[in-house]
Design a protein around this motif. Structure first.
Motif, PDB file in Angstrom:
ATOM      1  N   LYS A  99      -5.046   8.800   3.572  1.00 53.09           N
ATOM      2  CA  LYS A  99      -3.803   9.327   4.160  1.00 53.09           C
ATOM      3  C   LYS A  99      -3.621   8.809   5.588  1.00 53.09           C
ATOM      4  O   LYS A  99      -2.521   8.429   5.989  1.00 53.09           O
ATOM      5  N   LYS A 100      -4.721   8.805   6.310  1.00 51.39           N
ATOM      6  CA  LYS A 100      -4.657   8.360   7.705  1.00 51.39           C
ATOM      7  C   LYS A 100      -4.180   6.905   7.770  1.00 51.39           C
ATOM      8  O   LYS A 100      -3.323   6.543   8.588  1.00 51.39           O
ATOM      9  N   LYS A 101      -4.720   6.101   6.868  1.00 53.56           N
ATOM     10  CA  LYS A 101      -4.343   4.677   6.838  1.00 53.56           C
ATOM     11  C   LYS A 101      -2.877   4.521   6.415  1.00 53.56           C
ATOM     12  O   LYS A 101      -2.142   3.709   6.986  1.00 53.56           O
ATOM     13  N   ALA A 102      -2.483   5.298   5.411  1.00 56.38           N
ATOM     14  CA  ALA A 102      -1.092   5.205   4.926  1.00 56.38           C
ATOM     15  C   ALA A 102      -0.124   5.611   6.033  1.00 56.38           C
ATOM     16  O   ALA A 102       0.901   4.966   6.250  1.00 56.38           O
ATOM     17  N   LEU A 103      -0.472   6.688   6.748  1.00 58.08           N
ATOM     18  CA  LEU A 103       0.399   7.150   7.840  1.00 58.08           C
ATOM     19  C   LEU A 103       0.477   6.104   8.944  1.00 58.08           C
ATOM     20  O   LEU A 103       1.544   5.884   9.529  1.00 58.08           O
ATOM     21  N   HIS A 104      -0.640   5.451   9.195  1.00 61.53           N
ATOM     22  CA  HIS A 104      -0.652   4.419  10.222  1.00 61.53           C
ATOM     23  C   HIS A 104       0.258   3.262   9.806  1.00 61.53           C
ATOM     24  O   HIS A 104       1.071   2.768  10.597  1.00 61.53           O
ATOM     25  N   LYS A 105       0.132   2.859   8.549  1.00 63.29           N
ATOM     26  CA  LYS A 105       0.983   1.768   8.062  1.00 63.29           C
ATOM     27  C   LYS A 105       2.469   2.153   8.159  1.00 63.29           C
ATOM     28  O   LYS A 105       3.297   1.368   8.617  1.00 63.29           O
ATOM     29  N   LEU A 106       2.760   3.383   7.722  1.00 62.41           N
ATOM     30  CA  LEU A 106       4.151   3.864   7.772  1.00 62.41           C
ATOM     31  C   LEU A 106       4.690   3.828   9.204  1.00 62.41           C
ATOM     32  O   LEU A 106       5.823   3.384   9.446  1.00 62.41           O
ATOM     33  N   SER A 107       3.854   4.272  10.157  1.00 64.60           N
ATOM     34  CA  SER A 107       4.327   4.347  11.543  1.00 64.60           C
ATOM     35  C   SER A 107       4.585   2.957  12.115  1.00 64.60           C
ATOM     36  O   SER A 107       5.374   2.792  13.033  1.00 64.60           O
ATOM     37  N   LYS A 108       3.919   1.956  11.532  1.00 68.08           N
ATOM     38  CA  LYS A 108       4.095   0.595  12.050  1.00 68.08           C
ATOM     39  C   LYS A 108       5.185  -0.205  11.323  1.00 68.08           C
ATOM     40  O   LYS A 108       5.428  -1.366  11.650  1.00 68.08           O
ATOM     41  N   ILE A 109       5.822   0.400  10.329  1.00 71.27           N
ATOM     42  CA  ILE A 109       6.899  -0.339   9.647  1.00 71.27           C
ATOM     43  C   ILE A 109       8.028  -0.604  10.649  1.00 71.27           C
ATOM     44  O   ILE A 109       8.531   0.309  11.302  1.00 71.27           O
ATOM     45  N   VAL A 110       8.377  -1.875  10.774  1.00 70.98           N
ATOM     46  CA  VAL A 110       9.476  -2.250  11.663  1.00 70.98           C
ATOM     47  C   VAL A 110      10.779  -2.086  10.891  1.00 70.98           C
ATOM     48  O   VAL A 110      10.872  -2.521   9.744  1.00 70.98           O
ATOM     49  N   MET A 111      11.764  -1.423  11.511  1.00 66.41           N
ATOM     50  CA  MET A 111      13.062  -1.272  10.840  1.00 66.41           C
ATOM     51  C   MET A 111      14.080  -2.151  11.547  1.00 66.41           C
ATOM     52  O   MET A 111      14.485  -1.850  12.667  1.00 66.41           O
TER      53      MET A 111
END
Ligand SMILES: [Zn+2]
Length: 680
Positions: free
Chosen positions: A405-417
Motif C-alpha cells: 500500500k505504501k508503495k502504491a500510494l507513493h506511485k499515485l502521489s508521483k503521477i504527473v497530471m
C-alpha cells in the motif's frame, strides 16, 4: 508507443460546456433522460437502456463505421478545425513559414484534386526508383530502413522511446510488424469472416498492382508474392495478448548480440539509414520475429522483396494519390474491413489529415480561439479530486498489505497530471509545406515526425512532451513517465452547450471514464509492473502480487464470457488492461461524486437519484453504436472491449449499481457475489 489510451480510434469533440450561446438554455433537454430506451430494463442491458433511444434516432451514417458520443464531439471539433484550415488557406499574405501558411497550404493542396489527378504516381517517382535500385541484402535492408523514415514501415516496426528499465534514457525498439492486415490472426483464423477478408485482401493487392501500372498477369503474381511474404511474417508474430507482458517483450541486447542473432543483417548499416549514430544496445521486443526475418532476407528473392516494398510505399501513400487509388484503398480498408459504405466529403478527409500532420500547429490556434476560459482549471479540479479518493481507497483495501500500500500510494502521489495543452510547442520551423503537392506535403510531414523522434536519441528525456493535441478527444497514461495526459477538449459534454453539467455528469464522464480510467492504467496488469519513476521494477510483495493476479484473472474470465456477432467472444486476456482501468475509473468517479453537494443533498434531476444519474452518465461516456464489420475488426485488433461491455462489464461488479437499479438474481446484469471483483 507504449502508453495506453482511453480508446483506440481517435475521434474529435463536440460542444463546449462553458461556451457562450446561452440562448440555448431555455430549450435544454437532458440527454440522460432522452437517450434512454425505456423498453430495455436497466437490469437486463444497462448499455442499451442508457443509450438505446439515441441509437434508434441516430443510425450509423453510410460514411461512418460507428455513431455515438465520439462522432458528435468529432463533428464539432472538425468544424472548428475546418474553420482554422479555410481561414488559413484564404490568407493571401501569410508569412512564409508561419503556422497559417503551413496549415493553409497543406489544406489547399489536399483540396486541389485536379493537381492530384494530374500528378498520378509522380510524387512517388524518386522513391520507387530507390526501391528499383535494390540489388542485395545490404541495399534491401538500407531501403527498408529508409522507408521507415518517410512514414512506411515494411518488414518490422521501429521506434525510439524511453527504456522500460531506465526511463531517463531513450532506447531503440525493434518490434514485429510489416503486415497489411491489422493482426497476425487475419492470416490464419478459419472462420467465415476472416476467410472472406483474406480472399478480399488478395483481390485488393491485385487491384492495387493494376493501378500501379502492372499487367494483369504480373499483378496476380505480385499479389501472391506479397501475400506469401506477409503470411510468413505473420507466422512468427506474437498474438495480441502475448504482446502485453512488458518483461517478455523487453529483450535488451548489445548491437553485436543483435547482429549475431541475425547474422545476415548488418544493423549498423540499418541504423545509419535510420539516422541513429553511436548505438551500443537495442531492445528487441520479439527476438524470434527477427530471427525469422534474418532467414527471409536470404530465402525470399530480392525481386520479391522489391515487390513487397513497392506495395508498402503505395499502401502508405494511397490516400494522397489519385481518386482511383483512393477508391480502391477505401473499398478494402473501409468498406470490407469496417463496413463503411461511402467516403466522407473531401473537406472532412483533408481536415483530418491536416490535423494529423499539423495538429501541433492547429492546436496553438485552437486553444486561443475555441477553448473556453476555465477549462484547464475545471479539468484539474476533477483530476485532483479523483487522485485524492484514489489514495483513500488504497488505504482501505482489504486485500493488500501495508508495505505494498505504501508503495502504491507513493506511485499515485508521483503521477504527473498534464492537463489542457502543453506548456511549450514543438518547433516545426524546419518543416516545408507548399501548395504544389499534397503527397509531398504528407511525406515532408512524415519525415519531420521521424526526424523529431530520431533526434531525441542520446539526449536527455524531455518530460514536458505531449503525445496528443489539445483538440484530440482522448487521453493516455504513459508508464515510463508515470503521467496521465488529458487534452483540453475532454471538457466537452454534448448536450450541455452553454451550461455547466451537473456533478453526476462531470464525475461519470470526465472523472470516471477519463481521469479515473487513466490513473488506473498505472495500476493495471501492465502499469502495475512499473514503479513511481517509470521503470519496469517490481514493487509488490509476492503475496499481494498473487492476490492481484487472482483478481485480474476474474476480469479476464468475465470478459471472455461476453459474446458478439453470434459466437465470437471478446478477448479477455488482450483487453484486461483496459477493463481493469474501466472498473477502477467507474469506482473512483463514484467515490469522488459522493463528495459533491449534489450527492450529499440527494438532489434529483430529471427524476433520477444522484447515484442513478451517475451510472447513466457513465453509460453516456461510452455511447457508441458500431456496425458488424467494424465490431469484428475491433475484437481482433483492439485492446479495448466493445463499448457495451465497457459499461455492462464494470457495473455488474459494483454494489451501488445493484442498489440504484434494483438488480436481483436472475437479471442479466446480475453477477453472483463470488464472481464479482473490485481491485482498486
Ligand atoms: Zn485505456
Amino acid at each position: 508507443m507504449n502508453f495506453t489510451s482511453k480508446f483506440l480510434f481517435f475521434s474529435f469533440g463536440s460542444l463546449f460546456l462553458f461556451a457562450c450561446n446561452s440562448n440555448k438554455n431555455e430549450s435544454f433537454v437532458d440527454p440522460l433522460l432522452t437517450n434512454r430506451d425505456t423498453t430495455v430494463s436497466p437490469t437486463s442491458n444497462f448499455f442499451y437502456h442508457a443509450n438505446g433511444s439515441w441509437f434508434k434516432k441516430n443510425p450509423i451514417a453510410a460514411s461512418d463505421q460507428s455513431n455515438g458520443i465520439f462522432n458528435t464531439i468529432g463533428d464539432t471539433i472538425n468544424s472548428q478545425i475546418r474553420q482554422i484550415c479555410e481561414k488559413s488557406a484564404a490568407l493571401t499574405d501569410a508569412k512564409q513559414g508561419s503556422n497559417e501558411q503551413k496549415i493553409g497550404d497543406f489544406y489547399a493542396s489536399g483540396m486541389d484534386t485536379i493537381a492530384i489527378e494530374k500528378a498520378g504516381l509522380t510524387p512517388l517517382k524518386s522513391e520507387l526508383a530507390k526501391i528499383a535500385s535494390v540489388k542485395d541484402v545490404v541495399t534491401l535492408m538500407k531501403e527498408i530502413a529508409h522507408l521507415h523514415t518517410i512514414g512506411s514501415s515494411p518488414a518490422f516496426s521501429f521506434y525510439i522511446g524511453q527504456d522500460d528499465k531506465m526511463s531517463l534514457k531513450y532506447a531503440l525498439f525493434f518490434m514485429q510488424g510489416g503486415l497489411g492486415l491489422g493482426d497476425r490472426d487475419y492470416y490464419f483464423n478459419t472462420d467465415e469472416r476472416t476467410t472472406e477478408i483474406r480472399s478480399e485482401y488478395k483481390k485488393h493487392l491485385q487491384a492495387m498492382q493494376l493501378l500501379m501500372g502492372e499487367s494483369k498477369e504480373i499483378a496476380n503474381k505480385n499479389a501472391s508474392i506479397i501475400y506469401k511474404l506477409e503470411s510468413d511474417l505473420a507466422k512468427v508474430s506474437r498474438k495480441l495478448e502475448e504482446q502485453r507482458d512488458p518483461v517478455k517483450n523487453y529483450n535488451k541486447m548489445s548491437l553485436s548480440k543483435f547482429n549475431e542473432l541475425t547474422s545476415n543483417i548488418s544493423w549498423e548499416n540499418v541504423l545509419v539509414e535510420l539516422g541513429v549514430k553511436k548505438a551500443d544496445s537495442v531492445i528487441v521486443r520479439q527476438p524470434e520475429f527477427f530471427q525469422a526475418l534474418n532467414g527471409m532476407v536470404k530465402t525470399v528473392s530480392i525481386e520479391d522483396w522489391k515487390v513487397y516494398l513497392k506495395w508498402n510505399l503505395i499502401d502508405s501513400y494511397s490516400n494522397y494519390l489519385t481518386s482511383k487509388i483512393r477508391k480502391q484503398n477505401f473499398k478494402f480498408y473501409a468498406t470490407i474491413m469496417n463496413g463503411v459504405k461511402e467516403q466522407k466529403p473531401r473537406w472532412e478527409n483533408i481536415v483530418n489529415q491536416t490535423n494529423g500532420s499539423l495538429g501541433e500547429l492547429i492546436g496553438q490556434i485552437y486553444v486561443k480561439e475555441y477553448l473556453p476560459a476555465g477549462s484547464k482549471e475545471k479539468l484539474l479540479e476533477i483530476g485532483n479530486s479523483i487522485r485524492d479518493v484514489y489514495a483513500q481507497h488504497i488505504k482501505k483495501l482489504d486485500w493488500m498489505s501495508e508495505p505494498t500500500k505504501k508503495k502504491a500510494l507513493h506511485k499515485l502521489s508521483k503521477i504527473v497530471m498534464k492537463v489542457g495543452y502543453p506548456d511549450k510547442w514543438k518547433d516545426m520551423s524546419k518543416l516545408k509545406i507548399t501548395r504544389e503537392s499534397y503527397c509531398q506535403n504528407v511525406m515532408n510531414s512524415n519525415t519531420w515526425d521521424y526526424n523529431f523522434m530520431a533526434s531525441k536519441y542520446g539526449k536527455k528525456v524531455d518530460k514536458s512532451e505531449w503525445a496528443m493535441y489539445p483538440q484530440t478527444y482522448n487521453a493516455y497514461y504513459d508508464p515510463s513517465n508515470n503521467e496521465i495526459v488529458v487534452p483540453a477538449c475532454n471538457i466537452i459534454v454534448p448536450g450541455f452547450e452553454g451550461r455547466m453539467p451537473d456533478d453526476a455528469i462531470l464525475y461519470g464522464i470526465i472523472g470516471g471514464s477519463t481521469f479515473g480510467h487513466e490513473i488506473t492504467h498505472g495500476f493495471d496488469d501492465q502499469g502495475s509492473q512499473y514503479d513511481e519513476n517509470g521503470n519496469l521494477n517490481n514493487w509488490w510483495t509476492p503475496e499481494d502480487l498473487a492476490k492481484f493476479q487472482v483478481k485480474t484473472k476474474l476480469i479476464v474470465e468475465q470478459f471472455n464470457n461476453f459474446k458478439v456477432l453470434g459466437n465470437k467472444h471478446v478477448n479477455g486476456e488482450a483487453t484486461q488492461g483496459e477493463n481493469i482501468a474501466d472498473l477502477g475509473g467507474v469506482v473512483m468517479g463514484l467515490e469522488a461524486f459522493k463528495r459533491t453537494p449534489q450527492y450529499k443533498n440527494n438532489v434529483k434531476i430529471s427524476g433520477f437519484s444522484p447515484i442513478q444519474r451517475y451510472f447513466l452518465a457513465y453509460g453516456y461516456a461510452w455511447m457508441v453504436n458500431i456496425n458488424d464489420e467494424a465490431l469484428g475488426n475491433q475484437i481482433m485488433t483492439d485492446v479495448h472491449a466493445p463499448a457495451q461491455f465497457r459499461i455492462n462489464g464494470p457495473l455488474s461488479n459494483i454494489q451501488e449499481f445493484y442498489t440504484a437499479f434494483k438488480v436481483k438474481k436472475g437479471d442479466k446484469m446480475y453477477l453472483a457475489p463470488e464472481k464479482r471483483v473490485l481491485i482498486w
